[in-house]
Design an enzyme around this catalytic site. Structure first.
Site, PDB file in Angstrom:
ATOM      1  N   ASP A   1     -28.827  -6.195  -1.850  1.00 21.40           N
ATOM      2  CA  ASP A   1     -30.123  -6.736  -0.765  1.00 21.40           C
ATOM      3  C   ASP A   1     -30.843  -5.655  -0.511  1.00 21.40           C
ATOM      4  O   ASP A   1     -30.485  -4.541  -0.777  1.00 21.40           O
ATOM      5  CB  ASP A   1     -29.307  -7.370   0.272  1.00 21.40           C
ATOM      6  CG  ASP A   1     -30.436  -7.859   1.090  1.00 21.40           C
ATOM      7  OD1 ASP A   1     -31.364  -8.485   1.039  1.00 21.40           O
ATOM      8  OD2 ASP A   1     -30.246  -7.409   2.618  1.00 21.40           O
ATOM      9  N   LEU A   2     -32.137  -5.890  -0.027  1.00 19.68           N
ATOM     10  CA  LEU A   2     -33.050  -4.552   0.503  1.00 19.68           C
ATOM     11  C   LEU A   2     -32.934  -4.247   1.860  1.00 19.68           C
ATOM     12  O   LEU A   2     -32.417  -3.263   2.225  1.00 19.68           O
ATOM     13  CB  LEU A   2     -34.270  -4.896  -0.122  1.00 19.68           C
ATOM     14  CG  LEU A   2     -35.273  -3.822   0.356  1.00 19.68           C
ATOM     15  CD1 LEU A   2     -35.176  -2.758  -0.586  1.00 19.68           C
ATOM     16  CD2 LEU A   2     -36.680  -4.505   0.215  1.00 19.68           C
ATOM     17  N   ASP A   3     -33.562  -5.241   2.806  1.00 15.25           N
ATOM     18  CA  ASP A   3     -33.687  -4.786   4.207  1.00 15.25           C
ATOM     19  C   ASP A   3     -32.400  -4.985   4.912  1.00 15.25           C
ATOM     20  O   ASP A   3     -31.586  -5.629   4.646  1.00 15.25           O
ATOM     21  CB  ASP A   3     -34.439  -6.099   4.865  1.00 15.25           C
ATOM     22  CG  ASP A   3     -35.830  -6.204   4.576  1.00 15.25           C
ATOM     23  OD1 ASP A   3     -36.485  -4.929   4.153  1.00 15.25           O
ATOM     24  OD2 ASP A   3     -36.175  -7.218   3.793  1.00 15.25           O
TER      25      ASP A   3
ATOM     26  N   THR B   1     -35.184  -1.485   7.260  1.00 11.72           N
ATOM     27  CA  THR B   1     -36.409  -2.014   7.669  1.00 11.72           C
ATOM     28  C   THR B   1     -35.988  -3.290   8.544  1.00 11.72           C
ATOM     29  O   THR B   1     -36.884  -3.880   8.996  1.00 11.72           O
ATOM     30  CB  THR B   1     -37.013  -2.625   6.334  1.00 11.72           C
ATOM     31  OG1 THR B   1     -36.077  -2.980   5.704  1.00 11.72           O
ATOM     32  CG2 THR B   1     -37.926  -1.487   5.752  1.00 11.72           C
TER      33      THR B   1
ATOM     34  N   LYS C   1     -32.005 -12.477   9.484  1.00 11.95           N
ATOM     35  CA  LYS C   1     -31.879 -11.821   8.460  1.00 11.95           C
ATOM     36  C   LYS C   1     -31.287 -12.475   7.077  1.00 11.95           C
ATOM     37  O   LYS C   1     -30.702 -13.396   7.005  1.00 11.95           O
ATOM     38  CB  LYS C   1     -30.461 -10.790   8.917  1.00 11.95           C
ATOM     39  CG  LYS C   1     -30.644  -9.817   9.909  1.00 11.95           C
ATOM     40  CD  LYS C   1     -29.469  -8.838  10.086  1.00 11.95           C
ATOM     41  CE  LYS C   1     -30.106  -7.751  11.051  1.00 11.95           C
ATOM     42  NZ  LYS C   1     -28.684  -6.876  11.485  1.00 11.95           N
TER      43      LYS C   1
ATOM     44  N   SER D   1     -33.571  -9.731  -3.175  1.00 15.61           N
ATOM     45  CA  SER D   1     -33.944  -9.597  -1.783  1.00 15.61           C
ATOM     46  C   SER D   1     -34.818 -10.919  -1.601  1.00 15.61           C
ATOM     47  O   SER D   1     -35.409 -11.386  -2.497  1.00 15.61           O
ATOM     48  CB  SER D   1     -34.714  -8.382  -1.553  1.00 15.61           C
ATOM     49  OG  SER D   1     -35.691  -8.598  -0.436  1.00 15.61           O
ATOM     50  N   ALA D   2     -34.687 -11.129  -0.441  1.00 14.70           N
ATOM     51  CA  ALA D   2     -35.814 -12.465  -0.029  1.00 14.70           C
ATOM     52  C   ALA D   2     -37.146 -11.974   0.303  1.00 14.70           C
ATOM     53  O   ALA D   2     -38.267 -12.566   0.537  1.00 14.70           O
ATOM     54  CB  ALA D   2     -35.324 -13.063   1.374  1.00 14.70           C
TER      55      ALA D   2
ATOM     56  N   LYS E   1     -31.741 -17.574   0.611  1.00 15.16           N
ATOM     57  CA  LYS E   1     -30.425 -17.515   0.942  1.00 15.16           C
ATOM     58  C   LYS E   1     -29.928 -18.337   2.128  1.00 15.16           C
ATOM     59  O   LYS E   1     -30.917 -18.496   2.940  1.00 15.16           O
ATOM     60  CB  LYS E   1     -30.188 -16.050   1.134  1.00 15.16           C
ATOM     61  CG  LYS E   1     -30.224 -15.190   0.037  1.00 15.16           C
ATOM     62  CD  LYS E   1     -30.373 -13.582   0.732  1.00 15.16           C
ATOM     63  CE  LYS E   1     -30.836 -12.736  -0.430  1.00 15.16           C
ATOM     64  NZ  LYS E   1     -30.704 -11.414   0.155  1.00 15.16           N
TER      65      LYS E   1
ATOM     66  N   GLU F   1     -24.581  -7.002   0.854  1.00 17.08           N
ATOM     67  CA  GLU F   1     -25.405  -7.741   1.632  1.00 17.08           C
ATOM     68  C   GLU F   1     -25.193  -7.378   3.219  1.00 17.08           C
ATOM     69  O   GLU F   1     -24.199  -7.231   3.588  1.00 17.08           O
ATOM     70  CB  GLU F   1     -25.237  -9.198   1.621  1.00 17.08           C
ATOM     71  CG  GLU F   1     -26.011  -9.679   0.697  1.00 17.08           C
ATOM     72  CD  GLU F   1     -27.593 -10.239   1.565  1.00 17.08           C
ATOM     73  OE1 GLU F   1     -27.627  -9.773   2.627  1.00 17.08           O
ATOM     74  OE2 GLU F   1     -28.354 -10.547   0.947  1.00 17.08           O
ATOM     75  N   ASP F   2     -26.114  -7.330   3.995  1.00 17.76           N
ATOM     76  CA  ASP F   2     -25.844  -7.135   5.475  1.00 17.76           C
ATOM     77  C   ASP F   2     -26.067  -8.613   6.240  1.00 17.76           C
ATOM     78  O   ASP F   2     -26.094  -8.588   7.545  1.00 17.76           O
ATOM     79  CB  ASP F   2     -26.725  -6.378   6.149  1.00 17.76           C
ATOM     80  CG  ASP F   2     -28.249  -6.762   6.061  1.00 17.76           C
ATOM     81  OD1 ASP F   2     -28.871  -7.292   5.176  1.00 17.76           O
ATOM     82  OD2 ASP F   2     -28.945  -6.592   6.953  1.00 17.76           O
TER      83      ASP F   2
END
Ligand code: BG6
Ligand code: MG
Length: 217
Positions: free
Chosen positions: A9-11, A17, A45, A114-115, A145, A169-170
């Protein structure tokens, strides 16, 4: 040594971010007299921009026309992007580069799942774009997601079976998506929030080389 898919995942996983998303949403919420806390932010999130706005409006019981919503979505993104103007390598979260380098050295598949529709410029600005063999972001999927579409697509593009895929994932929604896809889910953050994950680490500095080697098998 087998080849596995490592999907990030990104953020909140690669870059810090999540705090900027929060600040930008808080501005919108304030302007609408909606109380929006850090706790409420957990619900956002991993969730798409459009769905995030609906959740915030729901918190304040605010009804809006599509036109108003479109305007707020533009405002939120403009404000969010203003935080990213000076973004550089320093925003990559601690320990992430070490793991990316290790996976590259071991010739593993590396994907972004990522979303966010802002994923590519963020990867470029922070200097990590070249690590990724495959990028699946908010522009490529129609189901957010916890739907597993984003991760399944990433594994498919890497030509690796979902069962041989690992997701970092966070978000709760992201962990659920990975679990539904029957991938190994690795939560990055608080155990109390991410308890559905197969493995949980506070951050990437807590992940040992041996853990990654075991996943590779
Ligand atoms: C996710 C974030 O990665 O991307 C969410 O966790 C965000 O908070 C979503 O809403 C969409 O991001 P963007 O950049 O397209 O607004
Ligand atoms: Mg995230």
């Amino acid at each position: 040594m087998s080849k596995k898919a490592f999907i990030f995942d990104l953020d909140g996983v690669i870059v810090d971010t999540a705090k900027y998303h929060f600040l930008a949403w808080q501005k919108i919420a304030k302007s609408l007299n909606i109380n929006f806390t850090h706790e409420d932010n957990e619900l956002l999130k991993g969730v798409s921009r459009v769905r995030s706005l609906d959740i915030i409006l729901g918190l304040g019981n605010v009804q809006a026309t599509q036109e108003q919503k479109d305007q707020w979505l533009i405002q939120k993104n403009e404000d969010y992007l203003s935080y990213l103007v000076d973004m550089d390598e320093s925003e990559v979260l601690p320990g992430v580069l070490k793991i990316l380098k290790l996976l590259k050295d071991k010739n593993q598949g590396i994907a972004l799942g990522s979303a966010s529709k802002n994923a590519r410029p963020i990867l470029e600005k922070t200097g990590v774009l070249s690590y990724f063999d495959v990028i699946v972001d908010g522009n490529d999927v129609s189901n957010a997601k916890p739907d597993p579409e984003v991760f399944l697509k990433a594994a498919q593009l890497l030509n690796i079976d979902p069962k041989n895929s690992i997701v970092f994932e966070d978000s709760v929604a992201g962990i659920q998506a990975a679990n539904i896809a029957e991938m190994v889910s690795v939560g990055i953050g608080e155990e109390t929030i991410l308890h559905e994950a197969d493995h949980i680490f506070k951050d990437f500095t807590q992940i040992e080389t041996s853990f990654i080697e075991e996943l590779i098998g």
